[in-house]
Design a protein around this motif. Structure first.
Motif, short mmCIF file in Angstrom:
data_model
loop_
_atom_site.label_atom_id
_atom_site.label_comp_id
_atom_site.label_asym_id
_atom_site.label_seq_id
_atom_site.Cartn_x
_atom_site.Cartn_y
_atom_site.Cartn_z
N ASP B 640 42.75 17.74 2.83
CA ASP B 640 42.00 17.99 1.61
C ASP B 640 42.00 19.50 1.35
O ASP B 640 41.41 20.26 2.13
CB ASP B 640 40.56 17.47 1.79
CG ASP B 640 39.74 17.58 0.50
OD1 ASP B 640 40.05 18.47 -0.32
OD2 ASP B 640 38.80 16.79 0.34
N THR B 643 38.22 20.93 1.03
CA THR B 643 37.35 21.01 2.20
C THR B 643 38.09 21.45 3.46
O THR B 643 37.45 21.78 4.46
CB THR B 643 36.73 19.64 2.51
OG1 THR B 643 37.79 18.73 2.84
CG2 THR B 643 35.95 19.10 1.33
N HIS B 645 39.70 19.49 5.32
CA HIS B 645 39.62 18.40 6.30
C HIS B 645 40.99 17.74 6.50
O HIS B 645 41.65 17.36 5.54
CB HIS B 645 38.61 17.34 5.83
CG HIS B 645 38.52 16.17 6.74
ND1 HIS B 645 37.94 16.25 7.99
CD2 HIS B 645 38.95 14.89 6.62
CE1 HIS B 645 38.01 15.06 8.58
NE2 HIS B 645 38.62 14.22 7.77
N GLN B 647 42.84 14.53 7.90
CA GLN B 647 42.65 13.15 8.35
C GLN B 647 44.00 12.65 8.86
O GLN B 647 44.99 12.67 8.13
CB GLN B 647 42.16 12.27 7.19
CG GLN B 647 41.87 10.83 7.59
CD GLN B 647 40.56 10.67 8.40
OE1 GLN B 647 39.56 11.30 8.08
NE2 GLN B 647 40.60 9.87 9.45
N THR B 683 39.82 18.57 16.18
CA THR B 683 38.36 18.75 16.22
C THR B 683 37.82 19.48 17.45
O THR B 683 36.80 20.14 17.36
CB THR B 683 37.62 17.39 16.15
OG1 THR B 683 37.99 16.59 17.26
CG2 THR B 683 37.91 16.66 14.86
N LEU B 700 27.41 17.42 23.38
CA LEU B 700 28.22 16.49 22.58
C LEU B 700 27.88 16.56 21.09
O LEU B 700 28.38 15.78 20.31
CB LEU B 700 28.02 15.06 23.09
CG LEU B 700 28.67 14.79 24.43
CD1 LEU B 700 28.34 13.39 24.91
CD2 LEU B 700 30.17 14.98 24.36
N GLU B 701 27.02 17.53 20.73
CA GLU B 701 26.66 17.67 19.32
C GLU B 701 27.56 18.72 18.67
O GLU B 701 28.14 18.47 17.61
CB GLU B 701 25.20 18.09 19.24
CG GLU B 701 24.72 18.37 17.85
CD GLU B 701 23.32 18.95 17.91
OE1 GLU B 701 22.43 18.27 18.41
OE2 GLU B 701 23.15 20.09 17.46
N GLU B 702 27.67 19.87 19.30
CA GLU B 702 28.48 20.95 18.73
C GLU B 702 29.93 20.85 19.15
O GLU B 702 30.81 21.38 18.48
CB GLU B 702 27.91 22.31 19.15
CG GLU B 702 26.56 22.62 18.54
CD GLU B 702 26.64 22.81 17.04
OE1 GLU B 702 27.63 23.35 16.54
OE2 GLU B 702 25.69 22.37 16.36
N TYR B 703 30.21 20.23 20.28
CA TYR B 703 31.58 20.01 20.71
C TYR B 703 32.03 18.71 20.07
O TYR B 703 31.45 17.66 20.30
CB TYR B 703 31.67 19.91 22.24
CG TYR B 703 33.10 19.75 22.71
CD1 TYR B 703 33.87 20.87 23.01
CD2 TYR B 703 33.69 18.50 22.81
CE1 TYR B 703 35.19 20.73 23.40
CE2 TYR B 703 35.00 18.36 23.19
CZ TYR B 703 35.75 19.48 23.49
OH TYR B 703 37.06 19.33 23.87
N LYS B 704 33.05 18.78 19.25
CA LYS B 704 33.34 17.65 18.36
C LYS B 704 34.43 16.74 18.93
O LYS B 704 35.62 16.99 18.74
CB LYS B 704 33.77 18.16 16.99
CG LYS B 704 32.79 19.16 16.37
CD LYS B 704 31.57 18.48 15.79
CE LYS B 704 30.56 19.52 15.35
NZ LYS B 704 29.72 19.13 14.28
N LEU B 705 34.00 15.69 19.59
CA LEU B 705 34.93 14.63 19.96
C LEU B 705 35.26 13.84 18.70
O LEU B 705 34.41 13.73 17.81
CB LEU B 705 34.31 13.71 21.00
CG LEU B 705 34.13 14.31 22.39
CD1 LEU B 705 33.20 13.44 23.22
CD2 LEU B 705 35.46 14.46 23.09
N THR B 707 35.41 10.80 16.26
CA THR B 707 34.62 9.58 16.10
C THR B 707 35.55 8.47 15.60
O THR B 707 36.71 8.72 15.26
CB THR B 707 33.50 9.78 15.08
OG1 THR B 707 34.10 9.91 13.79
CG2 THR B 707 32.69 11.02 15.38
N ALA B 709 35.55 7.15 12.83
CA ALA B 709 35.98 7.45 11.46
C ALA B 709 37.15 8.43 11.43
O ALA B 709 37.85 8.53 10.42
CB ALA B 709 34.81 8.02 10.65
N ASP B 710 37.36 9.15 12.50
CA ASP B 710 38.46 10.12 12.54
C ASP B 710 39.79 9.46 12.92
O ASP B 710 40.84 10.07 12.76
CB ASP B 710 38.16 11.21 13.58
CG ASP B 710 37.02 12.11 13.16
OD1 ASP B 710 37.27 13.00 12.34
OD2 ASP B 710 35.88 11.90 13.62
N PRO B 765 38.78 22.93 9.47
CA PRO B 765 38.72 23.29 8.05
C PRO B 765 38.84 24.80 7.84
O PRO B 765 39.51 25.25 6.91
CB PRO B 765 37.35 22.77 7.62
CG PRO B 765 37.10 21.61 8.53
CD PRO B 765 37.70 22.01 9.86
#
Lengths: 334, 777
Positions: B640, B643, B645, B647, B683, B700-705, B707, B709-710, B765
């Motif tokens: 995108d 953004t 992003h 995918q 990510t 596991l919040e700021e370190y982006k595994l 998901t 949806a990815d 991004p």
């Protein structure tokens, strides 16, 4: 985590009494509903409240009621409910979308709208007890010179460059919501724009909430049915379950159904400043204009006027301008 | 009769010589006609336990009188411990013991570079004290109440800075690892690089980088330990029970008989659990001082600070080629920060050395110690990172020459090992390319995308999604080798257990070994139990290097084969028939050609009473040829431009790793590899604060595994041709191969979509938008 008392409140007044005057600072009593933010701050050693006051036992705080076109949301409505409620989706799509784009399904099942608006900064420095940052009462904003790729691009107004993490907050700002807050002194009605506060030396927090204040409700004013629209768009660093790199909410009213001519518009920007902010110059420009690719792009450009990005987040300025244009374009009826 | 043979074994890009003890004769190549379970899609034999929660992982262990432990850690990247005050922690009710450098034995750790509790602390999270208490909350509170005073020391976290002569030293012997001759770094040369670049018509030069990737296994590291008199039992979250046993026995001065390590189910490991970690020793010391069992699991933050990661890489690469695409020379300078106690540099140059016929090459690899937690192996360490630069450079060369990326790979296809000119046992990579390109629709998509870009006019000023495709190749070991041993026991009721000290990481080892044993025994799988994860069983290697199937599988087959032969020999006494005329069919022993002359196995066993038939098996030596696994992946992405992003829409993977024992678990491995590789590509990445050296996303919040949806759609297939030169099963490993080409293929697809390359991974991004803005956002 340190031991704490846990009280089930029966009424709002009872909760306020339980929250009043037992300890200060990190030890101050805290209200808890979904707990998705509060518990993480306790585990991280940021907060060690001596008492938790459970709001889930107060009846009626999770209702959604339509009063002659004004929608009243209880503070304990979950994000999941917001996402799926028919009335919200139909009239205030930006809010439904913002709720659905927040966090993860598990967190949306637990997290409430009131808690979401009152959540604390997600800045990695703020969340790490090892950094005595300015917002926590220290002298330095570590993000200004450190890793600030996710931080504010409107940085002139505050020593702290955190961004407000709430998606619904951005949508509610565009939708011109009013909050009901109850405290020891009684009930106040506060426009959402006044609820969020840029942190100051003598007020190092992101909202006006005092230690014994509770958000009890959120009111959404009516929008003219056939000639209004709202949208929320969010950019993340993965497909889901991330705080916004930037979030944009737009709510606008056309002069007439299908006219494409803008009568009024509110644009709110999230993830780019310590509080959600309006894009006033872009709004002023758009009033009376036909919405098309060119005017949307110009509004995007105006929305980032005054941005002063940091060493690692200049990309967010571009992103924000593009997202504003895209959010506006998304409101055009197809 | 026992013989001793020397053989070569490759693990994680490094080859060493191993002495094999050979007893008896290994079975012959396993023909497809003999197989009923091997090759069949078989659900996991332990799947029900795992999904219902009855499988007990390390942290589930509950022992009578058990205490819980927590560790106090240094918050600075480099500091000297001035003083410790444990009084407040001791005063907390429920605290049973506190260990510090003052009262713990000074047991060496990290080689001789440190001790179990040191006073010079070389990374955030370095251990300063440990507490044992009645419950985990008290232990954690007590650890927080320990007051430490530090002299904060200068630190270095940037590898390029750490290489400078005036840099802060992590250890007295310098920051850069030295080769055998005492020179900084490792150097690999072949041919004449200057001549090679002289012969090139086009040259590409670039600097690639990859970030520190955290393993983030669901099950963190940790141990539950108990002393019973002189013997120590350790339930450890490990993928290498024998390594843990050796290390703890050595550290505590115990004979191996007195240390038993158990790991029945593993909640993920990915290379981070290949040896003993300090918390296991701390748990053993606390258990000794309290006389109670100890439960010590790392929390997620500690897991991210002290339990390993994939080292970041900086890769300067230069590649030359002739007009027709023939590669003439390659030069690489590789820098990897390996943490404070890293002892090896990842084989980032591996793909470049082995993948293509590049005659002239010069590669320098620098492992650099810095003030962070140490790196560890992580699923194909080095090769994943190295493929990003190599495959990216190849695409850039192809673009300069107007060649199809697939064509330049075929043009430089290495039928033999390009470094040694030795033969491979098997290589069907060309077939992987062909099938992959066909399934993916490579040629058609390339044509369509080119036409669409021409039609819309080049440039990325628009806001519509940008679409791109890319591909990459994979080479890796995975041939395994000795030493691996197994026993197969037929009990008096006809049930069979296979005993082997291997581990099932969650990859399906237990299932695959049961399939192999059942086929070797000519029995159904319901008769066979595979017992793993216990040092009381015969030796098997660590579960890593994609080597379990190819190392342990042959030993299990041989043990089961031996047990079957013994059973037939015993039956022959009761059936009055030579054993070679008997066979097992449907649970009965049958005389060949005379189905009416048969005896049930139960009746044969009844004749011999309580005697247990025990077959022994071992893994024999490797052949002189080079054993490799191969694969190709194709990726489609959208980007995108508003953004930034990325995918990943779709991936196709085609693999050549010999015979496939279990298509179901094999496919799972490829899915997992692609997902994990995708994380590295777009990510994941540890972030360190540049001004304090501390980790900013040890969670596991700021370190982006990635998901759900990815995730892309994943299409998987394989060649499946047995490699009998490698071993008699014809099977090789699939654990690591699927992650290797994924980031490279995705990065190439993103470059195709953007028309400009993002050289630094993850492709966030921020990086996409910066690249689209011409390098300046």
């Amino acid at each position: 985590m340190d031991p704490f008392e846990h009280h089930n409140a029966a009424t709002v007044a009872g909760a306020i009494e339980l929250l009043t005057g037992n300890a200060t600072g990190a030890q101050a009593a805290r209200p808890i509903s979904g707990g998705t933010d509060l518990l993480t701050t306790m585990k991280a050693g940021l907060r060690a409240p001596v008492r938790l006051v459970n709001l889930k036992t107060v009846r009626g705080l999770d209702s959604i009621v339509d009063y002659a076109g004004t929608l009243r949301l209880g503070a304990l409505v979950t994000l999941d409910t917001l996402e799926h409620n028919g009335l919200v989706a139909e009239r205030y799509r930006a809010l439904a979308d913002a709720a659905g784009l927040a966090a993860s399904p598990q967190l949306r099942n637990m997290g409430t709208l009131g808690g979401n608006l009152a959540q604390e900064s997600r800045c990695a420095y703020y969340r790490n007890a090892d950094f005595p940052c300015w917002l926590k009462g220290g002298t330095v904003c570590y993000a200004r010179e450190g890793d600030n790729a996710h931080h504010a691009v409107f940085t002139d107004d505050s020593p702290c460059v955190t961004v407000h993490p709430s998606d619904p907050a951005t949508a509610l700002l565009a939708l011109d919501a009013t909050l009901t807050i109850q405290g020891a002194a009684g009930e106040r009605r506060v426009p959402i724009g006044d609820f969020f506060t840029l942190p100051r030396a003598d007020h190092r927090q992101l909202t006006i909430l005092g230690p014994a204040d509770l958000i009890t409700g959120i009111e959404l004013p009516p929008l003219p049915a056939a000639r209004s629209a709202s949208r929320y768009l969010k950019a993340m660093d993965r497909a889901t379950w991330s705080f916004a790199l930037a979030g944009v909410a737009v709510a606008l009213t056309w002069t007439a159904p299908g006219s494409g001519l803008i009568e009024s518009v509110r644009i709110a920007l999230g993830g780019v400043a310590p509080v959600p902010r309006r894009a006033a110059a872009a709004e002023d420009y758009l009033v009376g204009k036909q919405l098309n690719a060119a005017t949307a792009a110009e509004a995007g450009r105006l929305a980032v006027q005054g941005a002063a990005s940091l060493a690692h987040n200049a990309y967010k300025v571009r992103l924000l301008a593009g997202l504003v244009a895209r959010a506006l374009a998304a409101t055009v009826p197809t | 009769m026992v013989r001793v043979v020397r053989t070569k074994v490759e693990i994680e890009g490094r080859t060493h010589e191993e002495v094999v003890v050979v007893e008896g004769e290994e079975p012959a190549a396993w023909a497809a006609g003999e197989l009923h379970h091997v090759g069949q899609a078989t659900v996991r034999v332990d799947g029900v336990e795992r999904v219902t929660g009855s499988a007990r992982y390390t942290s589930d262990m509950q022992l009578p009188g058990m205490l819980y432990a927590a560790v106090a850690r240094c918050p600075h990247p480099h500091a000297r411990l001035r003083s410790l005050d444990t009084r407040a922690a001791e005063a907390l009710p429920g605290v049973r013991a506190i260990l510090t450098h003052e009262n713990a034995p000074p047991i060496p750790w990290h080689g001789k570079a440190s001790r179990v509790f040191d006073t010079e602390l070389r990374h955030e999270g370095d251990e300063i004290a440990a507490v044992a208490a009645d419950d985990p909350e008290t232990a954690e509170r007590a650890a927080r109440l320990i007051r430490a005073e530090y002299e904060v020391l200068p630190y270095v976290i940037d590898a390029e800075v750490a290489m400078r002569p005036d840099a802060v030293q992590v250890h007295p012997d310098g920051n850069v690892l030295k080769d055998e001759d005492g020179n900084e770094g490792e150097t690999y040369t072949r041919g004449d690089v200057a001549k090679g670049f002289g012969a090139a018509d086009v040259v590409f030069e670039g600097r690639f980088s990859t970030a520190a990737q955290m393993h983030n296994a669901l099950e963190t590291h940790g141990s539950v330990v108990a002393w019973d008199g002189p013997t120590l039992t350790i339930y450890d979250s490990t993928q290498a029970i024998f390594n843990v046993r050796n290390r703890l026995a050595q550290s505590l001065g115990l004979p191996l008989t007195d240390v038993r390590v158990i790991k029945n189910y593993v909640g993920g490991a990915f290379g981070a659990k290949l040896g003993a970690y300090k918390q296991t020793l701390i748990a053993a010391l606390l258990a000794r001082s309290t006389g109670r069992p100890i439960h010590l699991m790392l929390d997620r933050r500690a897991e991210n600070l002290v339990a390993g990661h994939r080292a970041p890489s900086i890769q300067h690469i230069k590649v030359g080629a002739r007009k027709d695409g023939t590669l003439t020379a390659l030069e690489m300078r590789i820098i990897c920060p390996i943490g404070a106690f890293g002892m090896w540099a990842p084989s980032v140059g591996g793909p470049a050395k082995e993948m293509y016929t590049i005659p002239n090459m010069h590669i320098q690899t620098f492992g650099v110690r810095v003030h962070t937690g140490s790196h560890s192996a992580f699923r194909a360490p080095g090769y994943v990172e190295g493929a990003v630069a190599l495959e990216g450079a190849l695409d850039e060369i192809a673009a300069q020459l107007g060649l199809d990326p697939l064509a330049i790979r075929l043009k430089n296809y290495a039928a033999k090992d390009p470094g040694s000119d030795q033969a491979f046992t098997a290589k069907h990579l060309d077939e992987c390319y062909r099938r992959g390109a066909e399934r993916f629709g490579w040629a058609g998509l390339r044509k369509d995308l080119t036409a669409a870009r021409k039609a819309s006019g080049a440039g990325s000023a628009g806001t519509a999604l940008l679409r791109g495709i890319g591909m990459a190749s994979q080479n890796w070991g995975g041939g395994g080798g000795p030493t691996a041993q197994a026993l197969c026991r037929i009990n008096s009721d006809g049930s069979v257990d296979v005993q082997c000290g291997s581990q099932d990481l969650g990859t399906g080892t237990r299932t695959v070994l049961a399939q192999i044993a059942a086929d070797a025994l000519h029995l159904g799988m319901d008769r066979v139990r595979v017992l793993l994860g216990d040092t009381d069983k015969p030796y098997a290697p660590l579960s890593g290097g994609s080597m379990t199937v190819a190392s342990v599988g042959p030993a299990v087959r041989m043990a089961a084969d031996e047990a079957r032969k013994q059973l037939l020999e015993i039956a022959s006494a009761f059936m009055d028939t030579a054993p070679d005329r008997l066979e097992i069919r449907d649970g009965r022993i049958v005389r060949q050609g005379q189905a009416d002359r048969s005896m049930s196995i139960a009746d044969v066993l009844k004749e011999i009473g309580d005697y247990q038939i025990i077959g022994k098996g071992f893994r024999g030596p490797n052949p002189p040829e080079i054993i490799r696994t191969w694969g190709a992946q194709f990726a489609e992405v959208t980007v995108d431009p508003v953004t930034g992003h990325v995918q990943v829409v779709r991936m196709t993977g085609v693999y050549d790793t010999g015979r496939v024992i279990n298509p179901l678990t094999y496919t799972s491995q490829i899915h997992g590899g692609i997902v994990q590789g995708m994380g590295l590509a777009v990510t994941e990445g540890r972030t360190l604060d540049p001004t304090s050296g501390k980790s900013l996303n040890a969670n596991l919040e700021e370190y982006k595994l990635p998901t759900i949806a990815d995730l892309p759609q994943i299409d998987v297939t394989w060649i499946g041709e047995p490699d009998f030169q490698a071993n008699h099963l014809g099977a090789k490993g699939i654990g690591e191969p699927p992650i290797i080409p994924t980031p490279a293929a995705i990065a190439n697809a993103v470059a195709d979509a953007l028309g400009v390359r993002v050289f630094d991974l993850p492709i966030t991004p921020e990086r996409v938008l910066t690249a689209l803005a011409g390098g300046m956002a």
